[in-house]
Write a protein that holds these residues in place. Sequence first.
Motif, mmCIF file in Angstrom:
data_model
loop_
_atom_site.group_PDB
_atom_site.id
_atom_site.type_symbol
_atom_site.label_atom_id
_atom_site.label_comp_id
_atom_site.label_asym_id
_atom_site.label_seq_id
_atom_site.Cartn_x
_atom_site.Cartn_y
_atom_site.Cartn_z
ATOM 1 N N GLU A 1 0.885 -1.232 0.034
ATOM 2 C CA GLU A 1 -0.103 0.005 0.059
ATOM 3 C C GLU A 1 0.855 1.303 -0.100
ATOM 4 O OE1 GLU A 1 -2.411 -0.324 3.315
ATOM 5 O OE2 GLU A 1 -3.556 -1.902 2.693
ATOM 6 N N ARG A 2 2.151 1.229 0.506
ATOM 7 C CA ARG A 2 2.997 2.411 0.784
ATOM 8 C C ARG A 2 4.176 2.382 -0.252
ATOM 9 N NH1 ARG A 2 2.121 5.462 4.936
ATOM 10 N NH2 ARG A 2 4.406 5.950 5.187
ATOM 11 N N VAL A 3 3.959 2.659 -1.616
ATOM 12 C CA VAL A 3 5.115 2.546 -2.490
ATOM 13 C C VAL A 3 5.663 3.843 -2.758
ATOM 14 C CG1 VAL A 3 5.707 2.037 -4.836
ATOM 15 C CG2 VAL A 3 3.942 0.548 -3.517
ATOM 16 N N ASP A 4 6.995 4.043 -2.690
ATOM 17 C CA ASP A 4 7.585 5.196 -2.683
ATOM 18 C C ASP A 4 8.786 5.204 -3.984
ATOM 19 O OD1 ASP A 4 8.849 7.759 -1.605
ATOM 20 O OD2 ASP A 4 9.010 6.924 0.021
ATOM 21 N N TYR A 5 9.272 6.148 -4.137
ATOM 22 C CA TYR A 5 10.430 6.587 -5.276
ATOM 23 C C TYR A 5 11.824 6.778 -4.356
ATOM 24 C CZ TYR A 5 8.901 10.998 -3.544
ATOM 25 O OH TYR A 5 8.881 12.055 -2.787
ATOM 26 N N THR B 1 20.175 7.384 -2.088
ATOM 27 C CA THR B 1 19.066 8.600 -2.741
ATOM 28 C C THR B 1 19.213 9.740 -1.806
ATOM 29 O OG1 THR B 1 16.744 8.949 -3.332
ATOM 30 C CG2 THR B 1 17.012 7.622 -1.118
ATOM 31 N N PRO B 2 19.020 10.750 -2.445
ATOM 32 C CA PRO B 2 18.971 12.203 -1.594
ATOM 33 C C PRO B 2 17.635 12.314 -0.626
ATOM 34 C CG PRO B 2 18.703 12.783 -3.614
ATOM 35 C CD PRO B 2 18.904 11.169 -3.626
ATOM 36 N N ALA B 3 17.536 13.229 -0.144
ATOM 37 C CA ALA B 3 16.439 13.605 0.956
ATOM 38 C C ALA B 3 15.120 13.933 -0.241
ATOM 39 C CB ALA B 3 16.612 14.624 1.724
ATOM 40 N N GLY B 4 13.932 13.770 0.367
ATOM 41 C CA GLY B 4 12.463 13.963 -0.174
ATOM 42 C C GLY B 4 11.879 12.760 -0.675
ATOM 43 N N VAL B 5 12.289 11.692 -0.116
ATOM 44 C CA VAL B 5 11.530 10.484 -0.343
ATOM 45 C C VAL B 5 10.000 10.914 0.096
ATOM 46 C CG1 VAL B 5 13.292 8.779 -0.311
ATOM 47 C CG2 VAL B 5 12.317 9.377 1.822
ATOM 48 N N GLY B 6 9.265 10.008 -0.626
ATOM 49 C CA GLY B 6 7.773 10.477 -0.384
ATOM 50 C C GLY B 6 7.158 10.008 0.909
ATOM 51 N N PHE B 7 7.651 8.877 1.656
ATOM 52 C CA PHE B 7 7.022 8.582 3.073
ATOM 53 C C PHE B 7 7.429 9.595 4.198
ATOM 54 C CE2 PHE B 7 10.975 6.679 3.887
ATOM 55 C CZ PHE B 7 10.898 6.257 5.444
ATOM 56 N N ARG C 1 7.597 12.775 3.522
ATOM 57 C CA ARG C 1 7.004 14.253 3.168
ATOM 58 C C ARG C 1 5.668 14.528 3.954
ATOM 59 N NH1 ARG C 1 9.871 16.425 -1.267
ATOM 60 N NH2 ARG C 1 8.124 18.193 -1.464
ATOM 61 N N THR C 2 5.523 15.687 4.450
ATOM 62 C CA THR C 2 4.417 16.159 4.863
ATOM 63 C C THR C 2 3.370 17.092 3.973
ATOM 64 O OG1 THR C 2 5.520 16.156 6.993
ATOM 65 C CG2 THR C 2 3.275 17.224 6.921
ATOM 66 N N PRO C 3 2.215 16.498 3.377
ATOM 67 C CA PRO C 3 1.805 14.924 3.735
ATOM 68 C C PRO C 3 2.576 14.184 2.760
ATOM 69 C CG PRO C 3 0.350 16.318 2.260
ATOM 70 C CD PRO C 3 1.264 17.186 2.726
ATOM 71 N N PRO C 4 2.524 12.729 3.154
ATOM 72 C CA PRO C 4 3.163 11.980 2.383
ATOM 73 C C PRO C 4 2.913 11.779 0.852
ATOM 74 C CG PRO C 4 2.473 10.787 4.414
ATOM 75 C CD PRO C 4 1.698 11.984 4.191
ATOM 76 N N VAL C 5 3.904 11.594 -0.040
ATOM 77 C CA VAL C 5 3.542 11.340 -1.569
ATOM 78 C C VAL C 5 4.019 10.093 -1.760
ATOM 79 C CG1 VAL C 5 4.480 12.029 -3.504
ATOM 80 C CG2 VAL C 5 4.483 13.643 -1.890
ATOM 81 N N LEU C 6 2.902 9.151 -1.697
ATOM 82 C CA LEU C 6 3.046 7.798 -2.089
ATOM 83 C C LEU C 6 2.292 7.354 -3.573
ATOM 84 C CD1 LEU C 6 2.198 6.305 1.339
ATOM 85 C CD2 LEU C 6 4.363 6.355 0.292
ATOM 86 N N LEU C 7 3.132 6.448 -4.167
ATOM 87 C CA LEU C 7 2.711 6.307 -5.622
ATOM 88 C C LEU C 7 1.525 5.732 -5.775
ATOM 89 C CD1 LEU C 7 6.134 5.286 -7.022
ATOM 90 C CD2 LEU C 7 5.034 7.783 -6.873
#
Length: 309
Positions: free
Chosen positions: A135-139, A258-264, A266-272
């Motif tokens: 359910e929680r897929v990230d880049y 990877t650098p900072a900024g991953v989706g989980f 972030r506020t709010p989270p950015v999940l694919l």
Amino acid sequence: MRLVTYATDGVAAGGVLVGDRVVDLASAVAHAAREDSGPPRPLPVRAYLERRLDHVAVAAAAGALARAGEGVTLDEVRLLPPVPDPEKILCIGLNYRDHAEEAGLQLPSEPMVFAKFRNSLIGPADAIVLPNAVERVDYEAELAVVIGRRGRAIPEELALRHVAGVTVFNDVSARDMQAATSQWTMGKAVDTFGPCGPSLVTLDEAGDLGDLRLRTRVNGATVQDGTTADMVFSVARLISHLSRAMTLEPGDIIATGTPAGVGFKRTPPVLLKDGDLVEVEIDGLGTLANRVAGPAAELAGGVTAVATA
């Protein structure tokens, strides 16, 4: 030189990208050697790397063939991962200072290593397919290094001699699976969760590996913008470290973090989610642009296998 693996009529072969044309790699190698024995058999990129040929001569031959009208245009082919059949895909966790900070974790004293496998690899325009199980897929935007010369116990000062080139990688991650245990493999080695490409750029064209800018965009919005200067462990250090435990082979892929900024985080989270467009770009190397597809694509056989010649 920019090496690609491309498919036409369901068969894959190695190629050289010259502008917007793809020149058959075997033809470029034969032209560089001044061989004229009829149409050569397709040459996979990994097999080319194993032969350790002169990149400069092959690139010059590919350019000459392209100017003569040889090859095909990019819109006539499907690009696959530059090396679709690596022996190993080795990935590094928490290798950017700003990413460790956003995760609230201390910088590692030694590289954190986990693995993906060939099932994860897809090309620069293929779909990232969301399985039913997550359910929680990230880049994760990453610089990937491809080994060009076999080596074991490689000194750090000699490590870059073992590199064939670099490419763009997206370490797509199932965060719910990743966080379920202390081991990350189940959350990382999911089918289609390793977009890679569009080309393998040899070091003479890649620029300074310690100062490359990486960006990720989701549906056009920039969510990651970092630089390899923020790496905890350099490319050379990673190669030397990994080769202490295992022999690195031509075609092996090392995804360097990877650098900072991953989706989980972030506020709010950015999940694919189904329909999203994920673009990962590294200056000078190119852009991966992958759509996200829902579980229906998995059930319908949306992941297509292409045979390697």
